[in-house]
Design a protein around this motif. Structure first.
Motif, short mmCIF file in Angstrom:
data_model
loop_
_atom_site.label_atom_id
_atom_site.label_comp_id
_atom_site.label_asym_id
_atom_site.label_seq_id
_atom_site.Cartn_x
_atom_site.Cartn_y
_atom_site.Cartn_z
N GLN A 165 0.67 -1.24 0.12
CA GLN A 165 0.02 -0.03 0.16
C GLN A 165 0.87 1.18 -0.09
N VAL A 166 0.54 2.03 -1.05
CA VAL A 166 1.46 3.34 -1.10
C VAL A 166 0.50 4.46 -0.11
N ASP A 167 1.31 5.32 0.38
CA ASP A 167 0.79 6.56 1.21
C ASP A 167 0.65 7.81 0.27
N ALA A 168 -0.45 7.63 -0.23
CA ALA A 168 -0.97 8.72 -1.32
C ALA A 168 -0.81 10.14 -0.52
N ARG A 169 -1.03 10.37 0.74
CA ARG A 169 -1.13 11.64 1.49
C ARG A 169 0.23 11.96 1.76
N HIS A 170 1.28 11.17 1.74
CA HIS A 170 2.52 11.69 2.20
C HIS A 170 2.83 13.18 1.15
N PRO A 171 3.47 13.94 1.88
CA PRO A 171 3.69 15.22 1.33
C PRO A 171 4.43 15.19 0.00
N ASP A 172 5.31 14.32 -0.01
CA ASP A 172 6.04 13.87 -1.38
C ASP A 172 5.33 13.27 -2.37
N LEU A 173 4.16 12.83 -2.09
CA LEU A 173 3.29 11.91 -3.23
C LEU A 173 1.91 12.56 -3.20
N PHE A 183 -6.02 -5.22 -4.06
CA PHE A 183 -6.08 -6.56 -4.68
C PHE A 183 -5.74 -7.85 -3.62
N VAL A 184 -5.23 -7.35 -2.36
CA VAL A 184 -5.25 -8.14 -1.43
C VAL A 184 -6.38 -8.77 -0.74
N ASP A 185 -6.51 -9.95 -0.68
CA ASP A 185 -7.91 -10.32 0.14
C ASP A 185 -7.75 -10.35 1.66
N GLY A 186 -8.76 -9.81 2.04
CA GLY A 186 -8.95 -10.17 3.76
C GLY A 186 -7.48 -9.29 4.28
N ALA A 187 -7.11 -8.25 3.75
CA ALA A 187 -6.20 -7.22 4.36
C ALA A 187 -6.61 -6.03 4.52
N GLY A 188 -5.92 -5.29 5.68
CA GLY A 188 -6.25 -3.98 5.64
C GLY A 188 -5.39 -3.02 4.56
N VAL A 189 -5.63 -1.89 4.74
CA VAL A 189 -5.24 -0.81 3.61
C VAL A 189 -4.41 0.23 4.34
N ALA A 190 -3.60 0.02 5.43
CA ALA A 190 -3.13 1.07 6.02
C ALA A 190 -1.63 1.14 5.09
N ALA A 191 -1.20 2.48 5.05
CA ALA A 191 0.15 2.70 4.12
C ALA A 191 0.84 1.78 4.81
N GLU A 192 2.03 1.35 3.69
CA GLU A 192 3.06 0.24 4.13
C GLU A 192 4.19 0.89 3.30
N PRO A 324 21.77 2.50 -9.18
CA PRO A 324 22.09 2.72 -7.93
C PRO A 324 20.96 2.14 -7.03
N GLY A 325 21.68 1.22 -6.29
CA GLY A 325 20.28 0.63 -5.18
C GLY A 325 20.74 0.55 -3.56
N ARG A 326 21.97 1.30 -3.28
CA ARG A 326 22.20 1.52 -1.81
C ARG A 326 22.06 2.71 -1.25
N ASP A 327 21.42 2.75 -0.25
CA ASP A 327 21.15 4.04 0.71
C ASP A 327 20.45 5.00 -0.32
N ILE A 328 19.32 4.46 -0.47
CA ILE A 328 18.28 5.31 -1.29
C ILE A 328 17.49 6.26 -0.48
N PRO A 329 17.73 7.56 -0.46
CA PRO A 329 16.51 8.05 0.38
C PRO A 329 15.22 8.14 -0.17
N THR A 330 14.32 7.87 0.53
CA THR A 330 13.04 7.42 -0.26
C THR A 330 11.79 7.89 1.05
N THR A 331 10.46 7.95 0.25
CA THR A 331 9.48 8.24 1.26
C THR A 331 8.97 7.10 2.23
N GLN A 332 8.43 7.28 3.02
CA GLN A 332 7.78 6.26 4.29
C GLN A 332 6.58 6.84 4.79
N PRO A 333 5.66 5.72 5.02
CA PRO A 333 4.60 6.18 5.74
C PRO A 333 4.40 7.15 6.87
#
Length: 397
Positions: A165-173, A183-192, A324-333
């Motif tokens: 689940q993407v946090d669409a409310r994140h200030p960068d998103l 599309f996940v059965d029986g699971a919540g939708v909190a940002a991940e 590049p795939g090491r130490d990538i700054p990115t968004t989190q919930p």
């Protein structure tokens, strides 16, 4: 006392369906494909090709129920996929029976197109350290991102992020997500964490005074949840199954996504491969994370026509692309940023880069060509990929 006993009985009865549902979600499952009837048209009407019923739906359900009964399985539902002419039925396998054996037995039935076990896929990111965001993005230096953004930002491109689940409310998103679906059965939708991190690498907003800049900030995301985090904390695994992935891929293809990002790897799946081939045939570019522990980098990275991406160069002919795939700054919930590592994030960078290439070369039928250290793999030259080698020197001045 009698009232208390009755209330307890009601609570116990109410709990039974929940327990049964939880047990069913944990039970092994297989997928059984039945052929859809050909689409037909009537005067004054059209065919939308969506998930609706058609005249043969009841007949297919009867066939599916009969096949399940003959093979000692239980029918649990279905998911029509008109884009490949298939109705996908979900069958529960009894405890103690191997799903591979059950799928092989079902596949021998003349009414069945094919059958396969529901497989598990894992997002290809290392556990994220609980450190604050550093001000430097490796790709900004290695790929001269500010230079590339003078030419293209991915405007007009739609990128399907098939992940958790993407946090669409994140200030960068905020404003970057065009469509959200679960599309996940029986699971919540909190940002991940994983899905939010992948989305930020691809399309984080520029010039907003906070966080990072995505590779393709002008693109819009289809945030399609097909994976779920297993537990809490930075080390939690992000897992998906082939059924939820197939639902999400089918939706992305129907929505005409330009780029389909699959930052995950797992075993081969005929259903997923069939859907992805339709997407590629319709002009989408599919990008997948390369897992060196799996044969050929895992599926879908090993599938012909898929852009496989690793976080470090793999020294072999026909090997994956490297970003590049090491130490990538990115968004989190929760409006936060952290560092992340893994081929998941390298694949996300390449998905964004392909959006830049597609915007800069908006010719119908043109494929997104990556310029790299060797044909079809190795370290990517992002500038040459977007504007060509001849223009890179001038742009960098």
């Amino acid at each position: 006392m009698r009232r208390l006993g009755a209330a307890l009985l009601l609570l116990l009865l109410a709990a039974v369906p929940l327990q049964a549902r939880a047990a069913e979600e944990d039970a092994p499952r297989i997928l059984m494909m039945l052929r859809l009837a050909p689409a037909h048209f009537r005067a004054g009407s059209g065919y939308g090709g969506g998930y609706g019923e058609d005249q043969s739906a009841a007949a297919r359900r009867r066939i599916a129920a009969a096949v399940a009964k003959r093979n000692g399985l239980r029918l649990a539902g279905n998911w029509p996929m008109p884009i490949i002419g298939i109705d996908c039925f979900i069958l529960i396998v009894p405890k103690g029976r191997a799903p591979v054996e059950a799928a092989a037995q079902v596949a021998r039935d003349p009414a069945v197109e094919w059958s396969e076990p529901v497989a598990t896929f894992e997002a290809q990111g290392d556990p994220m350290p609980n450190d604050p965001l550093y001000p430097a993005q490796p790709v900004a230096r290695a790929w001269h991102l500010a230079v590339l953004h003078r030419t293209a930002t991915g405007r007009g491109e739609r990128i399907a992020v098939i992940d958790s689940q993407v946090d669409a409310r994140h200030p960068d998103l905020a404003g970057q997500v065009a469509i959200e679906r679960n599309f996940v059965d029986g699971a919540g939708v909190a940002a991940e964490r994983h899905g939010t991190g992948i989305a930020g690498v691809i399309a984080a907003r520029p010039d907003n005074g906070v966080g990072i800049v995505g590779i393709a900030p002008g693109a819009r995301l289809l945030a399609l949840r097909a994976c779920a985090e297993q537990g809490a904390g930075p080390g939690a695994a992000t897992l998906c199954d082939s059924l939820s992935l197939a639902r999400a891929v089918s939706f992305a293809v129907e929505q005409r996504a330009d780029v389909i990002n699959l930052s995950l790897a797992g075993p081969p799946s005929r259903l997923l491969e069939t859907l992805l081939r339709i997407g590629v045939a319709r002009g989408a570019t599919v990008v997948a994370a390369y897992d060196p522990k799996l044969r050929g980098g895992g599926f879908p990275a090993a599938m012909p026509g898929v852009v496989a991406v690793a976080e470090t160069p793999v020294g072999q002919a026909g090997g994956p692309y490297a970003a590049p795939g090491r130490d990538i700054p990115t968004t989190q919930p929760g409006g936060r940023w952290y560092l992340a590592s893994g081929s998941s994030y390298a694949a996300a960078e390449v998905s964004g880069l392909i959006a830049l290439i597609r915007e800069g070369h908006a010719t119908p039928g043109r494929r997104s060509a990556l310029v790299s250290a060797r044909p079809g793999g190795g370290e990517i030259d992002a500038c040459a990929s977007v504007v060509g080698k001849a223009k890179c020197a001038a742009l960098r001045r």
